[in-house]
Write an enzyme that holds these catalytic residues in place. Sequence first.
Site, PDB file in Angstrom:
ATOM      1  N   HIS A 128      -9.928  12.029  -6.658  1.00 57.14           N
ATOM      2  CA  HIS A 128      -8.520  12.459  -6.624  1.00 57.14           C
ATOM      3  C   HIS A 128      -7.881  12.260  -7.989  1.00 57.14           C
ATOM      4  CE1 HIS A 128      -8.114  12.139  -2.069  1.00 57.14           C
ATOM      5  NE2 HIS A 128      -9.266  11.541  -2.301  1.00 57.14           N
ATOM      6  N   HIS A 177      -5.432  19.908  -3.230  1.00 56.22           N
ATOM      7  CA  HIS A 177      -4.975  18.596  -3.661  1.00 56.22           C
ATOM      8  C   HIS A 177      -6.007  17.565  -3.210  1.00 56.22           C
ATOM      9  CE1 HIS A 177      -2.585  15.148  -4.392  1.00 56.22           C
ATOM     10  NE2 HIS A 177      -2.504  14.846  -3.122  1.00 56.22           N
ATOM     11  N   GLU A 221      -0.663  -7.745  14.800  1.00 59.07           N
ATOM     12  CA  GLU A 221      -2.065  -8.135  14.591  1.00 59.07           C
ATOM     13  C   GLU A 221      -2.646  -7.532  13.319  1.00 59.07           C
ATOM     14  OE1 GLU A 221      -0.926  -6.713  17.387  1.00 59.07           O
ATOM     15  OE2 GLU A 221      -1.031  -8.328  18.874  1.00 59.07           O
ATOM     16  N   HIS A 253      -6.172  -6.073  29.392  1.00 59.15           N
ATOM     17  CA  HIS A 253      -6.326  -7.253  28.535  1.00 59.15           C
ATOM     18  C   HIS A 253      -7.757  -7.796  28.516  1.00 59.15           C
ATOM     19  CE1 HIS A 253      -2.051  -7.059  28.430  1.00 59.15           C
ATOM     20  NE2 HIS A 253      -1.883  -8.264  27.912  1.00 59.15           N
TER      21      HIS A 253
END
Length: 691
Positions: free
Chosen positions: A36, A284, A436, A497
């Site tokens: 890039h 790009h 987290e 969970h």
Amino acid sequence: MSQQSAVMSKQNIDQLCINAIRTLSIDAVQQANSGHPGAPMGLAPVVYELWQKYLKYDPANPVWPNRDRFVLSAGHASMLLYSTLHLTGVRACTLEGEVLKEPAISMDEIKRFRQLDSKTPGHPESHITSGVETTTGPLGQGAGNSVGMAITSKWLAANYNQPGFEIFDFKTYAVCGDGDLMEGVASEAASLAGHLRLGNLCWIYDNNHVTLDGPASWSFSEDVMTRFLGYGWNVTRVADANDLMMLGRAYETFLKTTNRPTLIVVDSHIGYGSPHKQDSYEAHGEPLGAEEVKLTKDNYEWPDEAKFLVPDGVYQHFNDGIGKRGGDAHAQWVKLWGDYRAKFPELAKQLELIQKRELPEGWDKNLPVFPADAKGMASRESSGKTVNALAKNIPWLIGGSADLAKSNKTNLEFPGAGDFLPGEYKGRNLHYGVREHAMGAAMNGMVLSKLRPFGGTFFNFSDYVKPAIRLGALMEQPVIYVFTHDSIGLGEDGPTHQPIEQLAALRAMPNILVLRPGDANEVVEAWKLAISHIHGPTALVLSRQAMPTLDRTKFAAASGVAKGAYVLSDAPGGKPDLILMGTGSELSLCVAAQEKLVAEGVKARVVSIPSFELFEKQDAAYQESVLPAPVTARVSVEMASTFGWDRYVGRKGKIVGMHSFGASAPLKDLLKKFGFTVENVVAAAKEAMGK
Ligand SMILES: Cc1ncc(C[n+]2csc(CCOP(=O)(O)OP(=O)(O)O)c2C)c(N)n1
Ligand SMILES: [Mg+2]
């Protein structure tokens, strides 16, 4: 030479240096035919002004502990960093921190951009290239790391600076693109940094209005400045990335703002050469192509035939700027450090150990020893007791949790442990909030700055932090994850969970030590391994529910954990007909099944396998002694995905595991429903034996 003088005559030295950063980047990307060039072109002045005039950084010593940190969160712009490291003459150093004579990035390495074994990989990798503070590329991560670095500077200052001795006051700068600011992890991290009022943190946002797919407006239209004001940041704007004076003012504003982080929004344009390209977003993120390279160099008034040209005076100018300024700052610090060492030898000793990633003498003293107990305790409980003992011995072991400290048992509770709060940076309990991902990214930043952080959440939410874990593993950095509530054994919270595939996923990740200890004393051993493991992260996988503490006078010593797998309880006479293997809370289930089988005359052995990785590292003879090839009747028991267990049970073995998501119910009902009972394990064993 004639080319060079032509260039020199037209441009002032600042412009020449900036264009050298740009054209080196363009040429390297073009030569690699990959990469890039856009962001380096747009951002060259931003980085130039920062490095040359403000960054407190000594190119002759890229591991000076109080250096300012520069993080390129927009890792795809790697050539921007490589060109800068090259032109400023940053030196190479060993992973142990010894500074070498050679440059971190020679011109040859620039020419070898993105080639095998180069110092210039596609995205910056901190364990490969000196001067690269952190590995970036997955957008948003570097931004998150920078918050951890800023936390570290504050924590070190609060704990080690003394009146008249500001040993630590380093700043952290992170360059972010649109992509970084769109990513959730950066938002979490920015929110945390604003909350903590980290005045030593500066993000530079490359507001270039373009992302890979097209104009940024296609996908991104929020008011970034207002958003960051809402986070509690100081926000300033530079309307033109080429305006060095305004950039300088923005950096000065940051340096004056001590009570909150600063976001500098820099409006930039990639600056392609051809008018066609300036208005177009196609291609790009790709090399410019020969024609566009020519037009772009024309635009920079650069000789277009010249490749990898560094005009006369450029190296010298950097040397006279950052080289001299950084060298002086470093020399002053070295003097201060010398006086500090003489005056505060104890603290200095600690700082030396921190820098060398060594542990203080007696780091493993007073660790708990857990007596046999049929009822036992949850491994999260034994972990909490162990880490409290360890943290007393290791002052720079600092903890935290994503709002589950009470559940993860990660709180450091001894007198003086304290909390790390806005404006109060001495404490050792960090409160990441329900963030987290930012916790993981910040811990990577902390560990790169040499602290030893551990952080907790429910094991199921390891998925919320996995991208940061992965980068920690790639960077070979010793973050410790405390993952509790490790299976359906957590019960009533139910399948949302209850982790299933997380163990298999972490075991599949290279360079992370995954440990699922099977009783309280295995937990102590697991923590010892985690602390000693300094070339990669560790995941401690721990239960919510109690598990028996095994009688080690009857069973093998828990120190077997270090080998990854060991014979916990052998078959009568030592020659097994059957091997039961388990981890974590299922280890004692294997023991109970063994008792039953032995009573029925089956020669059953129980093998504890807290870590696949460590067992794979043992020699073949040891592995054979634990899992003898002739014994093909094998059963594994683990309340998790069966994925991966076939490697140990073999074709004739049976895997007692999870084949679906769990369910919300009391533990005893879940154990029955999903087959984690003595009867079921015994039945699987008989099946494996062909009975
Ligand atoms: C997490 C993540 N998703 C996707 C990518 C692939 N990618 C590389 S650069 C980029 C976007 C570029 O936009 P921006 O951040 O504005 O950088 P610019 O193109 O302006 O340099 C993307 C999507 C990535 N590197 N990381
Ligand atoms: Mg952009």
